[in-house]
Design an enzyme around this catalytic site. Sequence first.
Site, mmCIF file in Angstrom:
data_model
loop_
_atom_site.group_PDB
_atom_site.id
_atom_site.type_symbol
_atom_site.label_atom_id
_atom_site.label_comp_id
_atom_site.label_asym_id
_atom_site.label_seq_id
_atom_site.Cartn_x
_atom_site.Cartn_y
_atom_site.Cartn_z
ATOM 1 N N LYS A 120 1.974 -3.542 6.826
ATOM 2 C CA LYS A 120 2.384 -3.708 5.423
ATOM 3 C C LYS A 120 3.904 -3.519 5.290
ATOM 4 C CE LYS A 120 -1.605 -4.446 3.442
ATOM 5 N NZ LYS A 120 -1.917 -5.736 2.842
ATOM 6 N N TYR A 125 -1.874 -0.373 10.699
ATOM 7 C CA TYR A 125 -2.165 -1.025 9.414
ATOM 8 C C TYR A 125 -0.988 -0.833 8.456
ATOM 9 C CZ TYR A 125 -3.783 -1.442 4.614
ATOM 10 O OH TYR A 125 -3.864 -1.754 3.276
ATOM 11 N N SER A 149 0.835 -1.196 0.000
ATOM 12 C CA SER A 149 0.000 0.000 0.000
ATOM 13 C C SER A 149 0.870 1.247 0.000
ATOM 14 C CB SER A 149 -0.854 -0.018 1.271
ATOM 15 O OG SER A 149 -1.437 1.234 1.478
#
Length: 349
Positions: A155, A151, A127
């Site tokens: 990643k 989050y 991302s």
Amino acid sequence: MNNKTVLVTGGAGYIGSHACIELLQAGFKVVVVDNLSNSKPESLTRVQQITGKSLSFYQADIRDKQALTEIFAKESPDTVIHFAGLKAVGESCEQPQLYYHNNVYGTLVLTEVMSQANVKQLVFSSSATVYGESSCPQYTEDFALGAINPYGRSKAMIEDILRDLSAADKISPTESPWKIALLRYFNPIGAHESGLIGEDPNGIPNNLMPYVAQVAIGKLTQLSVFGDDYPTRDGTGIRDYIHVVDLVKGHINAIAALNSEKFAAGACKAYNLGAGRGYSVLEIINAFEKVTGKTINYKISPRRAGDLAECFANPDLALKELDWKVEKTLDDMVTDTWNWQTKNPQGYI
Ligand code: NAD
Ligand code: UFG
């Protein structure tokens, strides 16, 4: 049929289901592993309806090593596309352990099973959130990383793990080294043009496009525009929106690249998947009003914590090495979102 099997983790989800269509249409055999924690099996029924082809589905958690080992033994995939993960930024701040367990530990288990099965080709859903804040809004892959929430950090940690795996191959050379593409998505929106599959968020959407669509259809009353005092052309935040079908085509190209001589054995490389230009929140609202003929009721609200003013991709590397670029326009993104929303006002039921 091209005789290659792709195992798709998270294949019942928003992006994964669109990827399954492209894979089936490109002649791959498709095996989906999904625990349905954020999706419904109906998406896969519709994938098969759209393509007229069938896929194999296993309801399993990627953290279940035994289940995954059995699936790998039975299906013998050549490549894995790894979409499975939790993705809500706010929830990740409230429940960081859940995010690290699901996303990071889940990926560890997956790569252990892949190593044991000697399946070493992986396309990973990363991302743009892995990037740190930058004075230049157009991000290239070599920009410093610096995710600002659990989050995004999950990643970034997974990217580190995958880079370490490919580096380990160089220390102790093996006959089949890892080949890994880290695809850093910008802002995926839109839906398949059939209107049969699309994004089906649980509860009130966090992201702009599904929120606007639900205001347009009357499920929500008003959009809050988070800030109109950013140093951008109209004061609202600018993002690089990318049609989900363009995005998943990037995965097909990534598989082709991994299978080619040009992608070095043992390499783990990051690619931005974005359009290379941004739209503001007000531009998205205007495009939605133009395409749908509806007025979007909105109010200007305070900035949302953690939001950048402007963020868009430099997608040159993906063009050069994956032979990929976006083809669809903002009108396509809005038209397809609206088609999905009007045909499925309650999502998959
Ligand atoms: P999604 O929630 O629709 O799909 C993810 C799927 O993974 C769901 O079907 C869910 O049930 C499944 N899943 C989650 N944890 C699992 C587990 N432990 N075992 C098995 N299945 C599991 O999300 P999406 O928008 O399709 O995103 C796919 C991937 O792309 C995610 O990894 C996400 O972080 C990443 N990504 C998404 C965006 C975006 O804006 N949608 C942006 C950048 C990156
Ligand atoms: N916005 C609003 N109102 C809303 C929702 C969003 O004004 O109700 C604004 C935001 O402030 C931002 C823009 O719309 O300026 C886009 O916001 P999104 O929440 O749709 O998308 P983000 O860029 O914040 O983040 C998304 C995903 C992340 C992902 C990132 C980059 O949520 O998971 O894109 O890929 F990592």
